[in-house]
Design a protein around this motif. Sequence first.
Motif, mmCIF file in Angstrom:
data_model
loop_
_atom_site.group_PDB
_atom_site.id
_atom_site.type_symbol
_atom_site.label_atom_id
_atom_site.label_comp_id
_atom_site.label_asym_id
_atom_site.label_seq_id
_atom_site.Cartn_x
_atom_site.Cartn_y
_atom_site.Cartn_z
ATOM 1 N N ARG A 1 21.716 67.015 29.071
ATOM 2 C CA ARG A 1 22.422 65.975 28.309
ATOM 3 C C ARG A 1 23.933 66.207 28.256
ATOM 4 O O ARG A 1 24.649 65.454 27.591
ATOM 5 N N LEU A 2 24.422 67.236 28.951
ATOM 6 C CA LEU A 2 25.866 67.461 28.994
ATOM 7 C C LEU A 2 26.559 66.259 29.620
ATOM 8 O O LEU A 2 26.032 65.620 30.544
ATOM 9 N N SER A 3 27.733 65.941 29.130
ATOM 10 C CA SER A 3 28.501 64.813 29.660
ATOM 11 C C SER A 3 29.095 65.185 31.014
ATOM 12 O O SER A 3 29.584 66.303 31.199
ATOM 13 N N LYS A 4 29.078 64.235 31.936
ATOM 14 C CA LYS A 4 29.760 64.420 33.219
ATOM 15 C C LYS A 4 30.806 63.336 33.358
ATOM 16 O O LYS A 4 30.538 62.160 33.070
ATOM 17 N N LEU A 5 32.028 63.747 33.748
ATOM 18 C CA LEU A 5 33.145 62.810 33.869
ATOM 19 C C LEU A 5 33.782 62.940 35.238
ATOM 20 O O LEU A 5 33.640 63.966 35.919
ATOM 21 N N ASP A 6 34.510 61.895 35.650
ATOM 22 C CA ASP A 6 35.275 61.978 36.891
ATOM 23 C C ASP A 6 36.714 62.369 36.550
ATOM 24 O O ASP A 6 37.069 62.588 35.388
ATOM 25 N N TRP A 7 37.572 62.438 37.575
ATOM 26 C CA TRP A 7 38.928 62.937 37.352
ATOM 27 C C TRP A 7 39.878 61.885 36.803
ATOM 28 O O TRP A 7 41.049 62.164 36.575
ATOM 29 N N ASP A 8 39.350 60.695 36.540
ATOM 30 C CA ASP A 8 40.101 59.700 35.773
ATOM 31 C C ASP A 8 39.661 59.686 34.313
ATOM 32 O O ASP A 8 40.110 58.841 33.535
ATOM 33 N N GLY A 9 38.776 60.621 33.953
ATOM 34 C CA GLY A 9 38.290 60.708 32.583
ATOM 35 C C GLY A 9 37.169 59.754 32.263
ATOM 36 O O GLY A 9 36.789 59.607 31.094
ATOM 37 N N ARG A 10 36.612 59.092 33.295
ATOM 38 C CA ARG A 10 35.534 58.134 33.065
ATOM 39 C C ARG A 10 34.195 58.863 32.915
ATOM 40 O O ARG A 10 33.898 59.795 33.666
ATOM 41 N N HIS A 11 33.388 58.392 31.984
ATOM 42 C CA HIS A 11 32.071 58.966 31.712
ATOM 43 C C HIS A 11 31.103 58.523 32.808
ATOM 44 O O HIS A 11 30.881 57.328 33.002
ATOM 45 N N ILE A 12 30.503 59.502 33.506
ATOM 46 C CA ILE A 12 29.594 59.201 34.612
ATOM 47 C C ILE A 12 28.135 59.243 34.164
ATOM 48 O O ILE A 12 27.344 58.355 34.468
ATOM 49 N N SER A 13 27.777 60.317 33.433
ATOM 50 C CA SER A 13 26.386 60.481 33.042
ATOM 51 C C SER A 13 26.289 61.412 31.844
ATOM 52 O O SER A 13 27.268 62.029 31.435
ATOM 53 N N GLY A 14 25.067 61.514 31.292
ATOM 54 C CA GLY A 14 24.843 62.360 30.132
ATOM 55 C C GLY A 14 25.250 61.666 28.846
ATOM 56 O O GLY A 14 25.596 60.484 28.827
ATOM 57 N N ASP A 15 25.202 62.414 27.761
ATOM 58 C CA ASP A 15 25.567 61.872 26.455
ATOM 59 C C ASP A 15 27.072 61.594 26.381
ATOM 60 O O ASP A 15 27.851 62.052 27.213
ATOM 61 N N LYS A 16 27.463 60.839 25.357
ATOM 62 C CA LYS A 16 28.868 60.506 25.152
ATOM 63 C C LYS A 16 29.705 61.776 25.048
ATOM 64 O O LYS A 16 29.365 62.690 24.298
ATOM 65 N N PRO A 17 30.817 61.881 25.791
ATOM 66 C CA PRO A 17 31.609 63.118 25.786
ATOM 67 C C PRO A 17 32.373 63.334 24.484
ATOM 68 O O PRO A 17 32.621 62.393 23.722
ATOM 69 N N SER A 18 32.754 64.556 24.254
ATOM 70 C CA SER A 18 33.576 64.921 23.101
ATOM 71 C C SER A 18 34.843 64.074 23.051
ATOM 72 O O SER A 18 35.411 63.714 24.086
ATOM 73 N N LYS A 19 35.295 63.782 21.833
ATOM 74 C CA LYS A 19 36.550 63.030 21.680
ATOM 75 C C LYS A 19 37.756 63.836 22.144
ATOM 76 O O LYS A 19 38.860 63.298 22.268
ATOM 77 N N GLU A 20 37.559 65.134 22.404
ATOM 78 C CA GLU A 20 38.645 65.982 22.909
ATOM 79 C C GLU A 20 38.692 65.999 24.435
ATOM 80 O O GLU A 20 39.352 66.855 25.032
ATOM 81 N N ALA A 21 38.001 65.064 25.087
ATOM 82 C CA ALA A 21 37.937 65.063 26.552
ATOM 83 C C ALA A 21 39.322 65.052 27.191
ATOM 84 O O ALA A 21 39.573 65.765 28.171
ATOM 85 N N MET A 22 40.257 64.274 26.647
ATOM 86 C CA MET A 22 41.569 64.174 27.261
ATOM 87 C C MET A 22 42.355 65.475 27.149
ATOM 88 O O MET A 22 43.215 65.768 27.972
ATOM 89 N N LEU A 23 42.051 66.264 26.123
ATOM 90 C CA LEU A 23 42.673 67.574 25.973
ATOM 91 C C LEU A 23 42.260 68.467 27.148
ATOM 92 O O LEU A 23 43.096 69.136 27.767
ATOM 93 N N HIS A 24 40.962 68.474 27.464
ATOM 94 C CA HIS A 24 40.465 69.271 28.591
ATOM 95 C C HIS A 24 41.053 68.759 29.910
ATOM 96 O O HIS A 24 41.472 69.552 30.759
ATOM 97 N N LEU A 25 41.060 67.438 30.071
ATOM 98 C CA LEU A 25 41.570 66.869 31.311
ATOM 99 C C LEU A 25 43.037 67.230 31.526
ATOM 100 O O LEU A 25 43.450 67.532 32.657
ATOM 101 N N ALA A 26 43.814 67.250 30.448
ATOM 102 C CA ALA A 26 45.223 67.638 30.557
ATOM 103 C C ALA A 26 45.359 69.066 31.070
ATOM 104 O O ALA A 26 46.224 69.362 31.905
ATOM 105 N N MET A 27 44.502 69.955 30.583
ATOM 106 C CA MET A 27 44.546 71.350 31.043
ATOM 107 C C MET A 27 44.229 71.432 32.535
ATOM 108 O O MET A 27 44.923 72.117 33.293
#
Length: 211
Positions: free
Chosen positions: A54-80
């Motif tokens: 159920r882990l969230s999977k995202l692409d490199w544009d930050g779009r949710h691909i599969s799994g449960d809804k991602p953490s609201k801190e997703a953009m923080l991780h993407l910035a790193m």
Amino acid sequence: MSESKIREEIVLLGKSMYDRGLTHGGTGNISVRLDDGWLLTPTGSSLGRLDPGRLSKLDWDGRHISGDKPSKEAMLHLAMYEERPTSGAVVHLHSTHSVAVSVLDGLDPDDLLPAITAYYAMRVGKLPLVPYYAPGDPDLAKAVRSFSGKHHAMLLAHHGPVVAGSDLNAAVDATEELEATAQLFLLIFQHKFKTLTPEQIAELQRRFPQR
């Protein structure tokens, strides 16, 4: 390592940190880089009770691909990841002693913790304070981005640490070292104490480059 093994590793290390009190309730999140995107722990999930499927999977544009809804801190991780292309994982916790350090007055915001131990100098190094923004605020991700080009570890004011590593084990090791040093610092900071010298720190960084 296969994606299924990476998912299992996220669950294993998440539970380990939760069981040892490094995070609590539904706080904190973990992400890992993949060949075709990245994995992130879902919003509101407890790191002690993750489901690998159920882990969230995202692409490199930050779009949710599969799994449960991602953490609201997703953009923080993407910035790193965008500022640190060699980083393979990011750990963000609300660990007690690190948060306590983030609210102390009078510390140097460019380098919060002194080099008390060799392992802190090796695994964390210079630790800046990121100004306070509400969790999930887009400006928080912008602030993290402004620091992450030069720092793989930082402390969010009134919030907690964000640490990138070459892989998940490296990111977890550095996060745990930061929390242990924060706890040690809180025990001794009202007393006189010695730190490693600049020469000793430089030698450690030469011999043990941060992963």
